[in-house]
Enzyme design. Structure first.
Site, short mmCIF file in Angstrom:
data_model
loop_
_atom_site.label_atom_id
_atom_site.label_comp_id
_atom_site.label_asym_id
_atom_site.label_seq_id
_atom_site.Cartn_x
_atom_site.Cartn_y
_atom_site.Cartn_z
CB CYS A 75 98.11 15.31 162.02
SG CYS A 75 99.37 15.71 163.25
CB CYS B 173 96.66 11.47 169.12
SG CYS B 173 96.46 13.03 168.21
#
Length: 372
Positions: free
Chosen positions: A91, A189
């Site tokens: 990410c 997440c």
């Protein structure tokens, strides 16, 4: 909370600041409370309130498609290949400091400012280097090791020299930011309930297979090799105890023949790591271009302890070939590390400075050399 304080400090420093929330997830279950995950609808509202308090513009940028392709799909494919990926590394590499930074620069901004605990230091010639933050307990330089020299030129980390997280929380409260008491985010997440194995089972075809010991003798069966990770002890459900009666641990996952290898704890100790997808955080060390060995410290987990090591870069092709810049990072550990899995990231340091990183391809025990 960290991002809000970082934004406040950037405003005070005289920068023209714009707040951006990254909408990364269109999946169900992304509206939740507490500290699990990040980038939820709840987080978007918190970010808006912080920007309103600071008097700066606020935007939501939708990167959900790219996040799915570059982070979520990568996570699934890595597990399908028998590796243990770190989605936070991907990410940072492909979303926050690639997609976000690319768009910011295209719009005329100078830098991306975040609440990461890390520091950019300029060398004598003005080149940026990535270093650990002052608060080693919260240091996030490990997950930022994927940043390149060009990206570091456009990074701003206002929390770098803050002595502790408690001080940041106190500052947030003093500034009247509603996120002052918000817990830290944790876990993956995009897996809302934290059940990684169950989540993967819905996306990877699982087939039963053999669990063998380090000699190749079958000692049990599994419902799907991809659900196992190196170093795992619980949930093995072995039908035959070890000869010495001691627990067994996962030593290797072999997706090609759908086999899980288990063995005694001592065989988890790794003395040599070979890594691919090598990148340097700033200018590479001079030895990287010559193949010479250099002294460093190696770290294989975000909050793991670095250990003394020596490293060298082996070219993947002959000099002058189109892919000669690619190579394999060979790291010899002076102090063996336990339970290192392919797919994890090895980050090299010299003191507080981050040299670079690589994705672990093989991890070799001094007692048990795995085939390459």
């Amino acid at each position: 909370m960290d991002s809000a304080v970082a934004a406040a400090r950037a405003v005070e420093a005289g920068h023209d600041v714009v707040g951006v929330h990254l909408a990364l997830n269109r999946m169900p279950g992304t509206l939740r409370t507490g500290s699990r995950g990040c980038c939820t609808i709840e987080d978007s509202n918190d970010a808006w309130r912080a920007c309103d308090r600071l008097g700066i513009p606020f935007y939501v940028w939708d990167f959900s498609e790219r996040f799915k392709e570059d982070v979520v799909d990568d996570f699934v494919s890595e597990y399908a290949a028998g590796r243990t990926p770190n989605p936070c590394m991907r990410c940072n590499e492909r979303i926050k400091f690639a997609a976000l930074l690319e768009k910011a620069l295209a719009l005329g901004f100078d830098a991306v400012c975040t609440g990461h605990y890390a520091k950019v230091v300029r060398d004598a010639d003005g080149h940026p280097q990535l270093h650990r933050a002052a608060d080693w307990a919260k240091d996030q330089s490990y997950v930022l090791a994927v940043l390149t020299h060009e990206q570091l030129e456009h990074c701003l980390f206002p929390l770098a020299d803050t002595p502790s997280k408690a001080e940041v929380r106190a500052e947030a409260e003093r500034r009247g930011l509603s996120v002052a008491a918000k817990p830290d985010s944790h876990d993956i997440c995009f897996i809302s309930d934290g059940d990684t194995r169950g989540w993967l089972a819905e996306r990877i075809e699982m087939a039963p297979g053999a669990i063998v010991d380090e000699t190749g003798e079958k000692v049990g069966e599994h419902a799907g090799a991809n659900a196992y990770t190196v170093g795992q002890r619980r949930g093995l459900r072995l039908g035959r105890p070890a000869p010495d009666g001691r627990p067994r641990f996962v030593l290797e996952v072999r997706p090609k023949d759908n086999t899980v290898v288990v063995g005694p704890e001592r065989l988890l100790a790794v003395g040599e790591i070979r890594g691919i997808r090598v990148s340097w955080a700033g200018l590479p060390p001079s030895e990287a271009t010559t193949g010479e060995e250099f002294a460093c410290e190696a770290q294989v987990r975000a909050h793991g302890d670095p250990v003394p090591a020596r490293a060298r870069l082996e070219p993947a092709a002959a000099p002058g070939a189109p892919d000669a810049h690619d190579g394999e990072l060979v790291v010899t550990l002076e102090t063996p590390l336990r339970g290192v899995a392919p797919g994890q990231t090895v980050v090299l340091y010299q003191g507080t400075r981050v040299l670079g990183q690589a994705t672990i391809d093989t991890a070799r025990s001094p007692e048990r050399l795995l085939p390459r």
